[in-house]
Each structure stands twice: as structure tokens, then as C-alpha cells.
Design a protein around this motif. Structure first.
Motif, PDB file in Angstrom:
ATOM      1  N   ALA A 294      61.261  43.517   9.743  1.00 44.03           N
ATOM      2  CA  ALA A 294      61.058  42.072   9.613  1.00 44.03           C
ATOM      3  C   ALA A 294      59.628  41.723   9.202  1.00 44.03           C
TER       4      ALA A 294
ATOM      5  N   GLN B  18      66.525  35.406   1.491  1.00 44.18           N
ATOM      6  CA  GLN B  18      66.126  36.305   2.580  1.00 44.18           C
ATOM      7  C   GLN B  18      67.063  37.501   2.679  1.00 44.18           C
TER       8      GLN B  18
ATOM      9  N   TYR C 206      56.626  38.095   9.234  1.00 46.96           N
ATOM     10  CA  TYR C 206      56.411  37.852  10.657  1.00 46.96           C
ATOM     11  C   TYR C 206      57.466  38.632  11.442  1.00 46.96           C
TER      12      TYR C 206
ATOM     13  N   LYS D 116      70.928  39.637  10.158  1.00 45.77           N
ATOM     14  CA  LYS D 116      70.670  39.454   8.729  1.00 45.77           C
ATOM     15  C   LYS D 116      70.847  40.759   7.958  1.00 45.77           C
TER      16      LYS D 116
ATOM     17  N   PHE E 157      66.311  41.529   2.379  1.00 49.86           N
ATOM     18  CA  PHE E 157      66.775  42.528   3.345  1.00 49.86           C
ATOM     19  C   PHE E 157      67.555  43.627   2.629  1.00 49.86           C
TER      20      PHE E 157
ATOM     21  N   ILE F 225      59.429  42.332   5.486  1.00 51.89           N
ATOM     22  CA  ILE F 225      60.354  41.530   4.685  1.00 51.89           C
ATOM     23  C   ILE F 225      60.017  40.049   4.771  1.00 51.89           C
ATOM     24  N   LEU F 226      59.816  39.556   5.993  1.00 49.81           N
ATOM     25  CA  LEU F 226      59.625  38.122   6.203  1.00 49.81           C
ATOM     26  C   LEU F 226      58.159  37.727   6.347  1.00 49.81           C
TER      27      LEU F 226
ATOM     28  N   SER G 176      67.671  29.474   0.126  1.00 56.01           N
ATOM     29  CA  SER G 176      66.609  30.157   0.877  1.00 56.01           C
ATOM     30  C   SER G 176      67.186  31.265   1.758  1.00 56.01           C
ATOM     31  N   TYR G 177      68.316  30.973   2.393  1.00 56.24           N
ATOM     32  CA  TYR G 177      68.952  31.957   3.279  1.00 56.24           C
ATOM     33  C   TYR G 177      69.396  33.183   2.485  1.00 56.24           C
TER      34      TYR G 177
ATOM     35  N   ALA H  30      60.415  38.987  13.515  1.00 52.55           N
ATOM     36  CA  ALA H  30      61.547  38.210  14.025  1.00 52.55           C
ATOM     37  C   ALA H  30      62.200  38.936  15.201  1.00 52.55           C
TER      38      ALA H  30
ATOM     39  N   VAL I 215      67.133  40.137  13.195  1.00 51.77           N
ATOM     40  CA  VAL I 215      66.992  41.180  12.181  1.00 51.77           C
ATOM     41  C   VAL I 215      68.310  41.930  11.992  1.00 51.77           C
TER      42      VAL I 215
END
Length: 322
Positions: A258, A242, A264, A274, A246, A261-262, A238-239, A266, A271
Motif C-alpha cells: 500500500a 487504484q 500511504y 482491493k 494494484f 501503490i497509494l 478514481s476507484y 492503508a 489492501v
């Protein structure tokens, strides 16, 4: 003003009809925006990210509703609205007491809105939301759990907050998982249903892996504390997914966002961290890393295998692939 003062206005029903929300807690910004604009049959116009258009926003507040309902304007953005445009929208809002305007600013430059003089000549309420303290976060989560008929005490909520490193937004999203229980939720239930991707030891462990540092002691510590090998592989997958998102976004747009990409907003330091990790990995490497992790997870799910040995071998290969 700060949250406590604003809460008093809400309790005393002395709130205005225009609001500028900003600060460190995006969760609270979202929560109060929803609270103040959740009006049945209202004529609401939402702008997200780069959708904002001044002329259409102005027209929305200027027009009379066809059915006499309330006109509500919500702008959510990491970018600042030009001052002249913001002043115009606020003025239009105040001309009609049925209008409601919420500007939810997710950026990190708070100086413009944290100044009492900025809105001294208006009825606007500018509110800065800080990250909730632990007891505040527990109370908020307890309220959310109550609304969703989830029976969970504050000790268990504290445990959930620790798993997610104090991220109240992640914890709030987890509450829905506990609706399957018709009894009080325990810490064991939380451990069984929550992956805990925000847990600090697993987060540090992932950083060490990506930086090609020695991780064996951390791995042993994680396993000794009851973490499952398959869950570690799932968390890493999962990491990396992400980071891949990015990587692609930055290559196309030049800088991370963010919200897009996500899904929400962050915190800025998350940000930046990552983004820095993502650009160090080439797109072709992401494919090989995902392939390695998914094959390892499949092997672990087979019967009569040494999952710890597979995990260690996988992590060594992962560092060599980076």
C-alpha cells in the motif's frame, strides 16, 4: 504503553530519546513521529519501506555531527527490523542523549512490540496507537484546523468524518481545501468540496458493481440523497485507477504494498480487499472501463442531456465489460 500515558510523558517532558511506534492507526504513528523529530537544524536520516540499511543507520547514530547538531534516525516500514539490529540501534541512541531514534512499524504483527519485557532493559518508549474514537478524531481534526486557520466546528467535522467513513487521514487532507473560506465552514461547504470517496454507501455500491450484482436500488438511494451523476462517475474512475495500480504492482512484484501503490499505509483489510478485486480484472479490461467512464463523463458535461439515463446505461455496460 498507550497514547494517553505517552501524552502525559510529553506534557511532563519526561520522554526518552528512542521510540517504537506501532498499532492500528497509521495516522497517529505518522503524527507523533513528525512531532518528535521536527527539530530545526537536526541531522536527520529517513528510511522508507525497503530502503533500510543497518550499517548506514548504525553509522548515522555513531557519528558526531559536524556542527554539533542532533542526529535523528527515522525508520518507517511494514517489515520488522531484526531484533539484534534494533537492539544495537537503541543502544547507540542511548549512548548520546542528543540522538533521537523513531521506529515506525506499520505491520500488523504487534506481539513483539506490545510486550513490556521487550524493552524492559532500555529507555525505549514503545507506544501502541489504536484508531481514535469519534470524539478523539474530532479533537485531532479541530487542532489541525486551528493550526491552519480554518474555522470549523465539531458538528461539521463529524459530518466530514462520516463522509470518509471515519478515516482521519483522509479528513486531515481535506482541511486544506477549506482555507479558501474567510468564515466558518458549514456542512454544505464540505459537501461541495469533498467527493467523499470513503462514504460507506458509495463504497458498497462500487462493490456491488464489481461483483455484477443488482445495483439499481442503491443507485436510486445515492441519487435521492443528492449525489451528482458526474461525481459518481469520477469516484468510480478514481476507484478503478487504484485497482489498476494494484493490478500492475501485483503482476510485477507478486504481492501488494500500500505504501508504494497509494503513497500511504492503508489498513490490511483494505489492501487485501482491493488486491482481490484488482486481480480479477484483466489489464485490457481496465483500458475499456476507463474509456467507457471518461466518454460518459464527457457526454454528461454536454448541455441538454439526461445525465441519469447516461449514468444507468454506463453502469450496465461497465458490468458487461467486467
Amino acid at each position: 504503553m498507550y497514547k494517553n500515558e505517552f501524552d502525559n510523558h510529553i506534557r511532563n517532558k519526561t520522554v526518552s530519546n528512542s521510540f517504537v511506534f506501532f498499532g492500528e492507526s497509521h495516522f497517529l504513528i505518522d503524527m507523533y513521529t513528525k512531532m518528535l523529530t521536527n527539530i530545526e537544524d537536526a541531522n536527520i536520516l529517513n528510511y522508507y519501506h525497503d530502503e533500510y540499511d543497518f550499517n548506514s543507520a548504525k553509522a548515522h547514530l555513531s557519528q558526531g555531527s559536524l556542527f554539533g547538531d542532533r542526529n535523528i534516525l527515522v525508520i518507517k516500514s511494514e517489515k520488522k527490523i531484526p531484533k539484534k539490529e534494533l537492539d544495537t540501534l537503541l543502544e547507540l541512541t542511548h549512548k548520546n542523549g542528543d540522538n533521537i531514534f523513531v521506529y515506525a512499524y506499520y505491520g500488523s504483527d504487534h506481539k513483539s512490540y506490545n510486550n513490556a519485557k521487550s524493552f524492559a532493559k532500555t529507555q525505549t518508549m514503545n507506544v501502541r496507537f489504536f484508531h481514535p474514537k469519534e470524539y478523539e478524531a474530532q479533537n485531532l481534526l479541530s487542532q489541525i484546523a486551528h493550526e491552519k486557520n480554518v474555522n470549523i466546528d465539531k458538528y461539521t467535522l463529524s459530518h466530514l468524518l462520516k463522509i470518509h467513513n471515519g478515516d482521519i487521514a483522509l479528513c486531515a487532507n481535506e482541511i486544506d481545501k477549506f482555507r479558501i473560506f474567510d468564515r466558518e465552514v458549514t456542512t454544505k461547504d464540505v459537501d461541495a468540496l469533498v467527493y467523499g470517496l470513503g462514504e460507506i454507501n458509495l463504497d458498497d455500491f462500487t462493490k456491488k458493481l464489481l461483483e455484477k450484482k443488482d445495483f439499481k436500488e442503491d443507485l436510486q438511494n445515492i441519487l435521492e440523497h443528492g449525489e451528482d451523476e458526474i461525481r459518481i462517475i469520477s469516484a468510480l474512475t478514481s476507484y478503478l485507477t487504484q485497482l489498476y495500480m494494484f493490478n500492475i504492482y501485483i503482476r510485477i512484484n507478486g504481492a501488494p504494498n500500500a505504501l508504494e501503490i497509494l503513497g500511504y499505509p492503508a489498513p490490511k483489510f483494505v489492501v487485501e480487499q482491493k488486491a482481490a478485486q484488482a486481480i480479477k480484472i484483466k489489464p485490457a479490461a481496465f483500458y475499456r472501463l476507463h474509456e467507457l467512464l471518461l466518454e460518459s463523463e464527457l457526454k454528461m458535461k454536454s448541455s441538454h442531456v439526461d445525465k441519469s439515463a447516461i449514468l444507468l446505461s454506463t453502469l450496465i455496460k461497465l458490468q458487461k465489460t467486467l
